[in-house]
Design a protein around this motif. Structure first.
Motif, PDB file in Angstrom:
ATOM      1  N   SER A   1     -22.841   3.751 -17.721  1.00 35.36           N
ATOM      2  CA  SER A   1     -22.920   2.302 -17.982  1.00 35.36           C
ATOM      3  C   SER A   1     -22.490   1.492 -16.753  1.00 35.36           C
ATOM      4  O   SER A   1     -22.855   0.329 -16.621  1.00 35.36           O
ATOM      5  N   THR A   2     -21.720   2.113 -15.858  1.00 35.02           N
ATOM      6  CA  THR A   2     -21.304   1.380 -14.658  1.00 35.02           C
ATOM      7  C   THR A   2     -22.405   1.407 -13.592  1.00 35.02           C
ATOM      8  O   THR A   2     -22.441   0.568 -12.709  1.00 35.02           O
TER       9      THR A   2
ATOM     10  N   TYR B   1     -25.822   1.660 -14.507  1.00 34.59           N
ATOM     11  CA  TYR B   1     -27.038   1.045 -15.055  1.00 34.59           C
ATOM     12  C   TYR B   1     -26.668  -0.004 -16.098  1.00 34.59           C
ATOM     13  O   TYR B   1     -26.838   0.222 -17.298  1.00 34.59           O
ATOM     14  N   PRO B   2     -26.128  -1.145 -15.681  1.00 35.16           N
ATOM     15  CA  PRO B   2     -25.708  -2.154 -16.661  1.00 35.16           C
ATOM     16  C   PRO B   2     -26.910  -2.718 -17.413  1.00 35.16           C
ATOM     17  O   PRO B   2     -28.046  -2.663 -16.935  1.00 35.16           O
ATOM     18  N   GLU B   3     -26.612  -3.258 -18.583  1.00 36.69           N
ATOM     19  CA  GLU B   3     -27.660  -3.802 -19.448  1.00 36.69           C
ATOM     20  C   GLU B   3     -27.641  -5.317 -19.293  1.00 36.69           C
ATOM     21  O   GLU B   3     -26.912  -6.001 -19.989  1.00 36.69           O
ATOM     22  N   ASN B   4     -28.422  -5.814 -18.322  1.00 33.43           N
ATOM     23  CA  ASN B   4     -28.374  -7.259 -18.062  1.00 33.43           C
ATOM     24  C   ASN B   4     -29.514  -8.012 -18.728  1.00 33.43           C
ATOM     25  O   ASN B   4     -29.400  -9.183 -19.037  1.00 33.43           O
ATOM     26  N   SER B   5     -30.639  -7.342 -18.911  1.00 29.45           N
ATOM     27  CA  SER B   5     -31.757  -8.043 -19.553  1.00 29.45           C
ATOM     28  C   SER B   5     -32.461  -7.082 -20.503  1.00 29.45           C
ATOM     29  O   SER B   5     -32.207  -5.873 -20.486  1.00 29.45           O
ATOM     30  N   GLU B   6     -33.351  -7.624 -21.317  1.00 29.19           N
ATOM     31  CA  GLU B   6     -34.037  -6.877 -22.383  1.00 29.19           C
ATOM     32  C   GLU B   6     -34.643  -5.558 -21.899  1.00 29.19           C
ATOM     33  O   GLU B   6     -34.421  -4.502 -22.473  1.00 29.19           O
TER      34      GLU B   6
ATOM     35  N   ASP C   1     -33.881  -3.643 -19.564  1.00 25.21           N
ATOM     36  CA  ASP C   1     -32.914  -2.627 -19.141  1.00 25.21           C
ATOM     37  C   ASP C   1     -32.675  -1.596 -20.248  1.00 25.21           C
ATOM     38  O   ASP C   1     -32.392  -0.437 -19.961  1.00 25.21           O
TER      39      ASP C   1
ATOM     40  N   ASN D   1     -32.887   2.325 -19.784  1.00 24.10           N
ATOM     41  CA  ASN D   1     -31.661   3.107 -19.987  1.00 24.10           C
ATOM     42  C   ASN D   1     -31.852   4.220 -21.016  1.00 24.10           C
ATOM     43  O   ASN D   1     -31.227   5.272 -20.916  1.00 24.10           O
TER      44      ASN D   1
ATOM     45  N   ASN E   1     -23.010  -1.492 -25.077  1.00 27.39           N
ATOM     46  CA  ASN E   1     -24.242  -0.934 -24.497  1.00 27.39           C
ATOM     47  C   ASN E   1     -24.518   0.493 -24.984  1.00 27.39           C
ATOM     48  O   ASN E   1     -23.661   1.148 -25.578  1.00 27.39           O
TER      49      ASN E   1
END
Ligand code: ACO
Length: 423
Positions: free
Chosen positions: A141-142, A144-149, A151, A155, A242
């Motif tokens: 998670s560090t 590949y952050p989940e910033n937008s839809e 992602d 992921n 996430n």
């Protein structure tokens, strides 16, 4: 709409009845507390439906298990693991084009970031691979952050592709061997096997019998509706945490010996029985004695009360596999003898205790050369698409709320603080 009537404090309350597509029925109590002040109490959630789900159907009385409507027996016989992953996550079997592009995506995301590879240096040599796996998946998670839809979709592929690499690296670390990188020419199962067992100095030959046994195991573990680890993934995911961190929590829940950790304990128990001269009766008697603290590992299930269809498939698969590989494993005979004795004992019959999926899976893992401490990691690899499908379903559910059970408080009633000098 059908409803149930509940009489509380002389007041009759009508509660809607919800019916599933296979005729399963539930009393909907979502408004109970607001309307009456009462809650329901169900420790261990044996009678509580936490969600409506269209992923997996189990009939524990009849020994039925289906993914998206398809019987486990048919999938075990005919499907590839990537077809099952696709089926669980997307809801339908893939077409030829769909599975080709899905497999390509999985292949090209298999490597892990070199910076992450260095994390392995920090674990002690004897670290349990489940602890390593849970923390490495959390660490994704560090990266590949989940910033937008978009992602989330990326992921999902990353996690499906990379978890086997993390699992194999955890094993290589534990035996002090160099990491073997994934190779794009291999299938999902082949790639995992070469990352586990190849060494740089030798050519590695893929044995199709071994690959097929791994395929079967992964498929049989792929989902199992609202079990402990899946409910954990949903619980964590319900706070909008996430994907990686939610699945990492699921891995942690799976590790416990009452859940996925049982597969390691089964083989340890069978070895103990073997060393004890095959004294089955002694262990069956110990399991019946509540004061002994001993349970027959790999026996019993919250939902299956007749047989576990996965255990049935694995029992015959373990026979076939050992024959094909020319292995004679005393653990298989011990397991069969123990099963025979337990299934003819009133204690087990009355309580409807049958072998579960963990009872025979370890015999197959042993035959494949997988070390005992990796068994629960293998379970996690299989369960991953189920966790992802359930996490997605929760995210997409209309009106989904954060999971937040209530309690019945049984502690002290109001009392004052007493200064330390007066205690
Ligand atoms: N050995 C001996 N007695 C058992 C066993 C066992 N393996 N399993 C259940 N019992 C007994 C219980 O003591 C209880 O007896 P009682 O009614 O006289 O009190 C009765 O059978 C019912 O058992 P519960 O613990 O209430 O059943 P529950 O649904 O809560 O637990 C579980 C299910 C956790 C699977 C339990 O059967 C168990 O601990 N089995 C051993 C561990 C195991 O194999 N876990 C893997 C499960 S499958 C999976 O997670 C993939």
């Amino acid at each position: 709409m059908k409803s149930a009537k509940l009489i509380l404090d002389n007041q009759t309350i009508e509660l809607p009845i919800i019916e599933g597509s296979e005729g399963e029925r539930a009393v909907d109590i979502t408004k109970l507390r607001n309307n009456t002040g009462f809650i329901t109490l169900d420790p261990g959630y044996g009678n509580t439906g936490s969600c409506e789900s269209s992923i997996t159907f189990i009939d524990g009385e009849k020994g039925i298990l289906r993914y998206r409507g398809i019987p486990i027996e048919q999938l075990a016989e005919n499907a590839t693991f990537s077809e099952v992953m696709y089926l669980l996550i997307k809801g339908a079997l893939p077409t030829k084009n769909e599975i080709t592009s899905f497999n390509n995506e999985l292949t090209y995301h298999t490597m892990i970031h070199e910076d992450m590879k260095r994390f392995f240096d920090g674990y002690p040599m004897n670290a349990h691979p489940m602890g390593v796996l849970a923390s490495m998946v959390a660490a994704l998670s560090t990266f590949y952050p989940e910033n937008s839809e978009g992602d989330v979709d990326n992921n999902i592929i990353r996690l499906l592709a990379k978890m086997k690499t993390l699992a194999a690296f955890a094993y290589k670390k534990s035996v002090g061997q160099p990491f073997m990188y994934p190779k794009n020419k291999y299938s999902f199962e082949e790639n995992f096997l070469q990352m586990m067992f190849a060494v740089p100095s030798e050519p590695y030959e893929i044995d199709p019998v071994v690959t097929d046994a791994l395929r079967l195991l992964l498929i049989l573990h792929a989902d199992h509706e609202q079990n402990c680890s899946t409910s954990t993934v949903r619980m964590v995911g319900s706070s909008l945490a996430n994907l990686f961190i939610s699945v990492s929590a699921g891995i942690s829940a799976l590790w416990g010996p009452l859940h996925g950790g049982a597969n390691q304990r089964v083989i340890e128990m069978l070895s103990k029985i073997e060393k004890d001269g095959g004294n089955y009766k002694k262990y069956v008697n110990m399991a019946k004695d509540k004061n002994s603290g001993f349970k027959l590992m790999g026996f019993g299930h919250r939902v299956y009360k007749n047989f576990d269809p996965r255990a049935k498939i694995l029992k015959s698969a373990s026979d076939r596999l050992l024959n094909k590989l020319g292995i004679s494993d005393p653990m298989l005979s011990i397991a069969k003898e123990l099963e025979e004795i337990a299934l003819n004992d009133d204690f087990f019959v009355e309580r409807k205790l049958y072998p579960n999926v963990d009872f025979y899976s370890g015999i197959i893992y042993r035959a494949l050369g997988i070390p005992t401490r990796m068994y629960t990691v293998m379970f996690a690899l299989g369960r991953l698409p189920g966790w992802i499908a359930q996490w997605m379903e929760l995210r997409q559910a209309k009106g989904a709320r954060i999971s937040r059970p209530r309690q019945i408080y049984t502690g002290s009633t109001l009392r004052g603080f007493v200064p330390i000098s007066e205690r």
